[in-house]
Design an enzyme around this catalytic site. Structure first.
Site: not given
Ligand code: NAD
Ligand code: WQD
Length: 339
Positions: A36, A86, A126, A128, A151, A155
């Site tokens: 990426n 990600k 993150s 998240t 995703y 984490k």
């Protein structure tokens, strides 16, 4: 010079962190499979700092290749582990790809740190992991919620894998950095975020809509229970974020700290509409947008309490939002010219 291994270092956050590390006189070794990113960021880092980091193209899930790279750099003082996929939506469609890549890479990093006795790890976590928080702002002690995507799960699970590994191996210490929403670019516009295809995230979408690459920005949801009805996030400057990695590494080098976790945000929430208006104010460029339905899975509001990082790492976000937005726009204009 002390060596630091940076996985995912040609990517968005990794390349800015490589600049911060080199400015702090560390020698940077980047490991990346370029899934990426591309090597242009290495040239950008060189133009900013005068030094091109050593680059080893490898997939962190390949243990033999990782062993070769770590053997060569067994004297590294630390690893900063950015390498991960990600895209939240893609992770829902291809969960095994995300678990294999993100957790396989992390396990190999930890294996290599044990094998070559490398003492310090910084991990990209993150916000998240907080899911839909019950209280704002969130502190590091705010209970974690079940992640809403594979995703996000990588984490949460990644944090657990690291915590267990440090417990079992007191010679390793680790810092888990929970990023809020990183935006912007290096002020020189030599490096920045290069999304592949249609951006998922707000900031690159705003830039592409402002540049006319996208007809308009879809603003997802205007009926949230927030002051103006739009979602709220904590947008943090990428250069501030990069500096926090250096602070985290130095803190670990200053003693034995086991495992530490820090929120990295500004402490201020901005709504989507406030960000659009701030962008227009900072750049003088209009952002065409349309109101659209809510995006599935979006958290209505989240922003950080980053006091712990200030107290322990002596780090806090400094760059004013208008400078961050201007840097994002400068970078957008630069990549348009390169195409
Ligand atoms: P990015 O995609 O720009 O950088 C990640 C880099 O890792 C890329 O260069 C990619 O090629 C590389 N990579 C991926 N899998 C790899 C593998 N198996 N082996 C080797 N290289 C691999 O993303 P970013 O925004 O710089 O994110 C860096 C880290 O921060 C990631 O772990 C991400 O999950 C985390 N994070 C990002 C954000 C954000 O909003 N950007 C927020 C929170 C956390
Ligand atoms: C921000 C706000 C959208 C795009 C995601 C991941 C998170 C982390 C960062 C890696 C939201 C709104 C967005 C658009 C919009 N990544 N929006 N139109 O959702 O906070 O976080 O990226 O760890 O894990 O979930 O960031 O930039 O996608 O969205 O209105 O075209 O912008 O609804 O309110 P998010 P984002």
């Amino acid at each position: 010079m002390q060596k630091v291994i940076v996985t995912g270092g040609t990517g968005y956050i990794g390349s800015h962190t490589a600049v911060a590390l080199q400015n702090a006189r560390y020698q940077v070794i980047i490991l990346d499979n370029l899934s990426n990113s591309d090597t242009d960021s290495l040239d950008g880092i060189q133009r900013i700092t005068g030094t091109k980091p050593e680059f080893i193209k490898l997939d962190c899930t390949n243990k033999d290749d990782m062993r070769c790279a770590f053997e060569k750099h067994r004297d590294a003082v630390g690893v900063i582990h950015f390498a991960a996929l990600k895209a939240v939506g893609e992770s829902v469609e291809k969960p095994l790809l995300y678990y294999r890549n993100n957790l396989g890479a992390l396990i190999n990093v930890l294996d290599m740190m044990q094998e070559f006795k490398i003492p310090c790890l910084v991990f990209s976590s993150s916000a998240t992991v907080y899911g839909v928080p019950e209280q704002l702002p969130v502190t590091e002690d705010t209970p974690l919620q079940p992640a809403t995507s594979p995703y996000g799960q990588t984490k949460v699970i990644g944090e657990n894998i690291i915590t267990d590994t440090v417990r079992a191996n007191p010679q390793i210490q680790a810092t888990l950095l929970r990023y809020f929403n990183p935006i912007g670019a290096h002020p020189s516009a030599e490096i920045g975020e290069k999304p592949n295809g249609v951006p998922n995230n707000l900031m690159p979408y705003i830039c592409q809509a402002a540049a006319g690459i996208r007809e308009y920005l879809n603003v997802f949801g205007n009926d949230y229970d927030t002051p103006d009805g739009f979602c709220i996030r904590d947008y943090i400057d990428i250069n501030d974020l990069a500096n926090a990695h250096v602070a985290a590494l130095k803190h670990m080098q200053s003693g034995k700290h086991g495992i530490n976790v820090f929120n990295l945000g500004t402490g201020r929430g901005q709504s989507v509409m406030e960000l659009i208006q701030a962008f227009e104010g900072a750049t003088g460029v209009k952002v065409p947008y349309k109101l659209s339905p809510r995006r599935t899975g979006d958290v209505p509001a989240i922003y950080a309490n980053a006091d712990r990082a200030e107290k322990i790492l002596k780090w806090r976000a400094n760059v004013p939002l208008n400078e961050t937005l201007a840097s994002a726009w400068r970078w957008q204009q630069k990549i348009l010219k390169l195409k």
